[in-house]
Design an enzyme around this catalytic site. Sequence first.
Site, PDB file in Angstrom:
ATOM      1  N   PHE A  35      82.349  40.939   7.470  1.00 54.08           N
ATOM      2  CA  PHE A  35      83.942  41.224   7.607  1.00 54.08           C
ATOM      3  C   PHE A  35      84.862  40.143   7.608  1.00 54.08           C
ATOM      4  O   PHE A  35      85.300  39.526   9.095  1.00 54.08           O
ATOM      5  CB  PHE A  35      84.272  42.253   7.535  1.00 54.08           C
ATOM      6  CG  PHE A  35      85.816  42.711   8.159  1.00 54.08           C
ATOM      7  CD1 PHE A  35      85.716  43.475   6.780  1.00 54.08           C
ATOM      8  CD2 PHE A  35      86.484  42.258   8.801  1.00 54.08           C
ATOM      9  CE1 PHE A  35      86.695  44.499   7.039  1.00 54.08           C
ATOM     10  CE2 PHE A  35      87.540  43.130   8.914  1.00 54.08           C
ATOM     11  CZ  PHE A  35      88.295  43.963   7.686  1.00 54.08           C
ATOM     12  N   ALA A  36      85.548  39.054   6.622  1.00 55.13           N
ATOM     13  CA  ALA A  36      85.906  37.644   7.270  1.00 55.13           C
ATOM     14  C   ALA A  36      87.690  38.353   6.872  1.00 55.13           C
ATOM     15  O   ALA A  36      88.047  37.915   6.222  1.00 55.13           O
ATOM     16  CB  ALA A  36      85.791  36.587   6.169  1.00 55.13           C
ATOM     17  N   LEU A  37      87.651  38.401   8.233  1.00 51.54           N
ATOM     18  CA  LEU A  37      89.861  38.487   8.737  1.00 51.54           C
ATOM     19  C   LEU A  37      90.145  37.283   9.729  1.00 51.54           C
ATOM     20  O   LEU A  37      91.263  36.970   8.683  1.00 51.54           O
ATOM     21  CB  LEU A  37      90.027  39.807   9.119  1.00 51.54           C
ATOM     22  CG  LEU A  37      91.515  40.938   8.966  1.00 51.54           C
ATOM     23  CD1 LEU A  37      91.761  40.422   7.585  1.00 51.54           C
ATOM     24  CD2 LEU A  37      91.029  41.776   9.853  1.00 51.54           C
ATOM     25  N   GLN A  78      75.632  58.866  50.134  1.00 52.96           N
ATOM     26  CA  GLN A  78      76.739  59.346  49.497  1.00 52.96           C
ATOM     27  C   GLN A  78      77.486  58.711  48.028  1.00 52.96           C
ATOM     28  O   GLN A  78      77.954  59.115  47.887  1.00 52.96           O
ATOM     29  CB  GLN A  78      77.358  60.459  50.504  1.00 52.96           C
ATOM     30  CG  GLN A  78      76.770  61.408  51.525  1.00 52.96           C
ATOM     31  CD  GLN A  78      78.107  61.787  52.710  1.00 52.96           C
ATOM     32  OE1 GLN A  78      78.773  61.297  52.890  1.00 52.96           O
ATOM     33  NE2 GLN A  78      77.100  63.771  52.427  1.00 52.96           N
ATOM     34  N   GLY A  87      70.675  42.389  43.659  1.00 54.77           N
ATOM     35  CA  GLY A  87      70.120  41.407  43.123  1.00 54.77           C
ATOM     36  C   GLY A  87      69.153  41.038  41.572  1.00 54.77           C
ATOM     37  O   GLY A  87      69.542  40.398  41.245  1.00 54.77           O
ATOM     38  N   GLU A 135      88.092  43.805  17.454  1.00 55.66           N
ATOM     39  CA  GLU A 135      88.531  44.695  16.644  1.00 55.66           C
ATOM     40  C   GLU A 135      90.138  45.602  17.290  1.00 55.66           C
ATOM     41  O   GLU A 135      90.301  46.959  17.188  1.00 55.66           O
ATOM     42  CB  GLU A 135      87.725  46.397  15.905  1.00 55.66           C
ATOM     43  CG  GLU A 135      87.054  45.913  15.382  1.00 55.66           C
ATOM     44  CD  GLU A 135      85.948  46.972  14.689  1.00 55.66           C
ATOM     45  OE1 GLU A 135      86.536  47.754  14.466  1.00 55.66           O
ATOM     46  OE2 GLU A 135      84.800  46.483  14.352  1.00 55.66           O
TER      47      GLU A 135
END
Length: 392
Positions: free
Chosen positions: A135-137, A289, A351, A374
């Site tokens: 999709f080239a927009l 907790q 870590g 998007e």
Amino acid sequence: MSSVAKVIKRDWLDWPFFEQRHHTIGDRLDRFVQSGVLDTIDHGDVDAACRRLVRAMGEAGVLDCAVAAPDGDATTIDSRSICLSRESLAYADGLADFAFAMQGLGSGAIALGGSAELRKAVLPKVRSGEWLAAFALSEKEAGSDVAAMSCTARADGNDYIIDGEKTWISNGGIADVYTLFARTGEAPGARGISAFVVFPDDPGFGIADRIDVIAPHPLATLRFANCRIPASRRLGAPGGGFKLAMQTLDIFRASVAAAALGFARRALDEALLHARSRRMFGATLGDLQLTQAALGDMATDTDAAALLTYRAAWRRDVQKLSTTREAAMAKLTATETAQRVIDRAVQMFGGRGVRKGEVVESLYREIRALRIYEGATEVQKLIVARDLLKSR
């Protein structure tokens, strides 16, 4: 390195947004994940990985939810099914979610505006996974502001000649078919943009640059220099490209939120497993907790985002109403929530959380782009506000 199973637990399928067919889709996704194909993919070679993933999803019927049949109508694509698929795939494998989404996004405008010949030539190959779609927009100066597009397509007899560049194009460099949006000048701004189908062997089309990002995905800058294509490859009417782009994005926008949910749920499950097993101070991490409070926030925030996401999809599918505001709310909430949930999971792992190869470390890299593409979070806030002001 212990890790949870890649099959997501869909406790939310009993919400009123869903139908029995969505349970069937969930079962198919589980079979695909359990087939072991994801474990055979070499993620070090993202181009080859995407090709294998798309072919495997096509063979398993997973792409049927996202890619219209040649005789179908893309507007009837079920957004809830796409969201369910993306949430499940993102939970299992971020690259699988990416590959799935691009097949739908890259073919949507063809299904909406293509001729019968184009639909017949392209859609079966994309739906089966034989072809990769793009999709080239976006352009360097036209990302969030699509109307600023400068790539041009000028009519020349029975052809169009395309000049300019597109960038940040997913599947760029490996796609077999590109949906391209270019300025044709019928009117100022967004009303002067048309959509076209371009193939990688079209003369004058080339890859200017491959783009490496924080979580490896195939991305590229496309260059068009006197690229000539037949006018029959225009999608829809002249000047109707922006409308086609927005129609396509409307179908898939809520699914970006769903992908974020998949990442968040995986991080939460990884954190739960770690909290139960990590010994410290004569107890487990989960006995503390502070840990319990963090897990409570993570679970609550994720479900809240899920409710917004599936409300948007349900509103589009069932109520047949505009989801401009609802999809924007879902995307900004789910992506920002997932970032927080994953960050907390990394913190719980200590870590280990930043060690390359750990699931939470991968999720930390995967989620970052979803807050941008998007429509970045800031843009989604503007969409919500403007829709509110207009509606009042």
